[in-house]
Design a protein around this motif. Structure first.
Motif, PDB file in Angstrom:
ATOM      1  N   LEU A 141       8.776   2.064 -53.973  1.00 53.67           N
ATOM      2  CA  LEU A 141       8.581   2.276 -52.763  1.00 53.67           C
ATOM      3  C   LEU A 141       7.274   2.981 -52.466  1.00 53.67           C
ATOM      4  O   LEU A 141       7.187   4.135 -52.934  1.00 53.67           O
ATOM      5  CB  LEU A 141       9.838   2.984 -52.102  1.00 53.67           C
ATOM      6  CG  LEU A 141       9.745   2.809 -50.388  1.00 53.67           C
ATOM      7  CD1 LEU A 141      11.274   2.705 -50.045  1.00 53.67           C
ATOM      8  CD2 LEU A 141       9.024   4.145 -49.976  1.00 53.67           C
TER       9      LEU A 141
ATOM     10  N   THR B  89      14.398   5.223 -51.398  1.00 47.91           N
ATOM     11  CA  THR B  89      14.898   3.985 -52.445  1.00 47.91           C
ATOM     12  C   THR B  89      16.215   4.796 -52.391  1.00 47.91           C
ATOM     13  O   THR B  89      17.187   3.567 -52.682  1.00 47.91           O
ATOM     14  CB  THR B  89      14.183   4.469 -53.779  1.00 47.91           C
ATOM     15  OG1 THR B  89      13.993   5.837 -54.060  1.00 47.91           O
ATOM     16  CG2 THR B  89      12.915   3.855 -53.775  1.00 47.91           C
TER      17      THR B  89
ATOM     18  N   PRO C  86       9.095   6.267 -56.206  1.00 45.88           N
ATOM     19  CA  PRO C  86       8.207   6.202 -55.067  1.00 45.88           C
ATOM     20  C   PRO C  86       6.803   6.643 -55.318  1.00 45.88           C
ATOM     21  O   PRO C  86       6.587   7.468 -56.179  1.00 45.88           O
ATOM     22  CB  PRO C  86       9.142   7.502 -54.408  1.00 45.88           C
ATOM     23  CG  PRO C  86       9.691   8.163 -55.532  1.00 45.88           C
ATOM     24  CD  PRO C  86      10.096   7.306 -56.744  1.00 45.88           C
TER      25      PRO C  86
ATOM     26  N   VAL D 261       8.249  -2.296 -52.194  1.00 52.37           N
ATOM     27  CA  VAL D 261       8.450  -2.258 -50.956  1.00 52.37           C
ATOM     28  C   VAL D 261       7.309  -1.199 -50.191  1.00 52.37           C
ATOM     29  O   VAL D 261       7.224  -0.373 -50.725  1.00 52.37           O
ATOM     30  CB  VAL D 261       9.831  -1.649 -50.435  1.00 52.37           C
ATOM     31  CG1 VAL D 261       9.975  -1.419 -48.978  1.00 52.37           C
ATOM     32  CG2 VAL D 261      10.922  -2.428 -51.108  1.00 52.37           C
TER      33      VAL D 261
ATOM     34  N   CYS E 215       6.179   0.352 -46.701  1.00 50.87           N
ATOM     35  CA  CYS E 215       6.679   0.752 -45.438  1.00 50.87           C
ATOM     36  C   CYS E 215       5.473   1.753 -44.895  1.00 50.87           C
ATOM     37  O   CYS E 215       5.560   3.076 -45.002  1.00 50.87           O
ATOM     38  CB  CYS E 215       7.973   1.591 -45.477  1.00 50.87           C
ATOM     39  SG  CYS E 215       8.632   1.933 -43.772  1.00 50.87           S
TER      40      CYS E 215
END
Length: 378
Positions: free
Chosen positions: A103, A115, A132, A163, A165
């Motif tokens: 992430l 996560t 992360p 991912v 974001c």
């Protein structure tokens, strides 16, 4: 060999045009002695539209770091599930098949990482590895691909979910009158993106190799000044010139596999700004139109930080111009100044329907990722 499947991307429903941005800058900073320069810089970005997670009037208010972090978490939890579900579907896997989650985000800080929430709420196994990445900024999109590649190489048969974001609008600082900060107010946008990297697949982008490069003595050229009011973006005007030093790094990564970086079939390049693309085109010796998908992301979404390379790849796949055997390069640039570079071969997408998303999505359109049955020992 690791294979990157088609990414899924979602941008928020609140839009801001270039005209809106210029009028807003004139209204808010009409007495700024460098306003003409700021307006020129914003106009030159070529960003036609950006997307925000909140209406403009809320974006312009600064309720404090605590409240902004709450907004980040709330909006991330509302928007990540749909994008993750699309990415899993594109890869033909379920949450139970994922062995690690990478992430990436540079627009807020949470501990634990999101996560942990994803594993608890979206059906991932409890032994899923969490990776992360928070401090590589825009370069984190490329770094995520490379770390996923590494994980698959060291864990046979594994699958990794990436991912991104990025809610850049939550870093808006109304009282910061630095020209670089004013430019950032007209450049960055919000987005969520996701993609799966599989150890084995007959479809997608087979990752052949990767590399990293740090430009010496440039660590304060792209950075955050961390203050009581949160993150203040700093951008040095010398940043575009670093492409002269980074182009050889792209050449080196390609050459290590016998490829010519100036003669590839496709280029997925981080669209930090038009000057970055123009200079890289010149120093790499490729025609400017070879970066058309990067320019499209910049034009329609702005700089969406680590999500850029995933959106550019999504656009490239959706164009239908890729053919099995096509070779290309993926490159993300960010603080450090850092380059994260991957090269890969397109294997094709078969007859499967790929849902890359890209349409704006409101929170009430979100659906959860497919849940899985967990055993007591999972």
């Amino acid at each position: 060999m690791a294979v990157l499947c088609c990414p899924a991307v979602s941008v928020p429903e609140h839009t801001l045009t270039m005209e809106d941005t210029l009028h807003l800058a004139e209204r808010l900073h009409g007495d700024h002695d460098q306003l003409p320069l700021a307006l020129k810089l914003i106009s030159n970005t070529g960003v036609r539209t950006r997307h925000l997670i909140q209406p403009l009037e809320r974006t312009l208010r600064h309720p404090g770091v605590e409240e902004r972090t709450k907004v980040y978490v709330r909006e991330a939890k509302a928007r990540i599930p749909t994008v993750v579900n699309r990415a899993l579907n594109n890869a033909g896997v379920t949450a139970a098949d994922i062995d690690a989650i990478v992430l990436v985000s540079c627009t807020a800080f949470t501990m634990p990482s999101l996560t942990a929430w994803m594993i608890n709420e979206l059906g991932f196994r409890y032994d899923t590895c969490q990776i992360p990445i928070a401090q590589l900024g825009c370069a984190a999109g490329g770094a995520a691909l490379n770390r996923a590649h590494d994980f698959c190489a060291s864990h046979a048969g594994s699958n990794v979910l990436i991912v991104s974001c990025e809610f850049c609008s939550l870093c808006y600082q109304p009282d910061d009158l630095d020209v670089g900060n004013l430019l950032s107010n007209g450049l960055f946008g919000d987005a969520v993106a996701a993609a799966v990297v599989k150890s084995h697949s007959a479809h997608g982008l087979r990752l052949e190799g990767h590399g990293s490069r740090l430009v010496p003595e440039t660590e304060d050229w792209i950075c955050y000044a961390v203050k009581d009011t949160g993150f203040h973006f700093r951008l040095d005007r010398r940043v575009p010139r670093t492409m002269e030093q980074l182009a050889p790094a792209l050449r080196d990564v390609a050459a290590a596999h016998g490829w010519n970086a100036s003669a590839l079939d496709f280029y997925v390049i981080h669209a930090g700004g038009p000057r970055i693309l123009d200079d890289l085109s010149r120093f790499l010796g490729v025609a400017p139109d070879r970066f058309s998908f990067s320019r499209a992301t910049l034009t329609h979404c702005g700089n969406i930080a680590s999500a850029v390379v995933l959106d550019v790849l999504r656009r490239l796949i959706a164009s239908g111009t890729l053919r099995p055997g096509h070779r290309g390069i993926v490159a993300g640039f960010g603080p450090g100044i850092t380059a994260e570079i991957s090269i890969g071969t397109w294997l094709g997408d078969g007859d499967r329907h790929l849902d890359g998303g890209s349409a704006t999505a409101s929170s009430d359109e979100q659906t959860p990722a497919r849940p899985v049955e967990r055993s007591a020992t999972s």
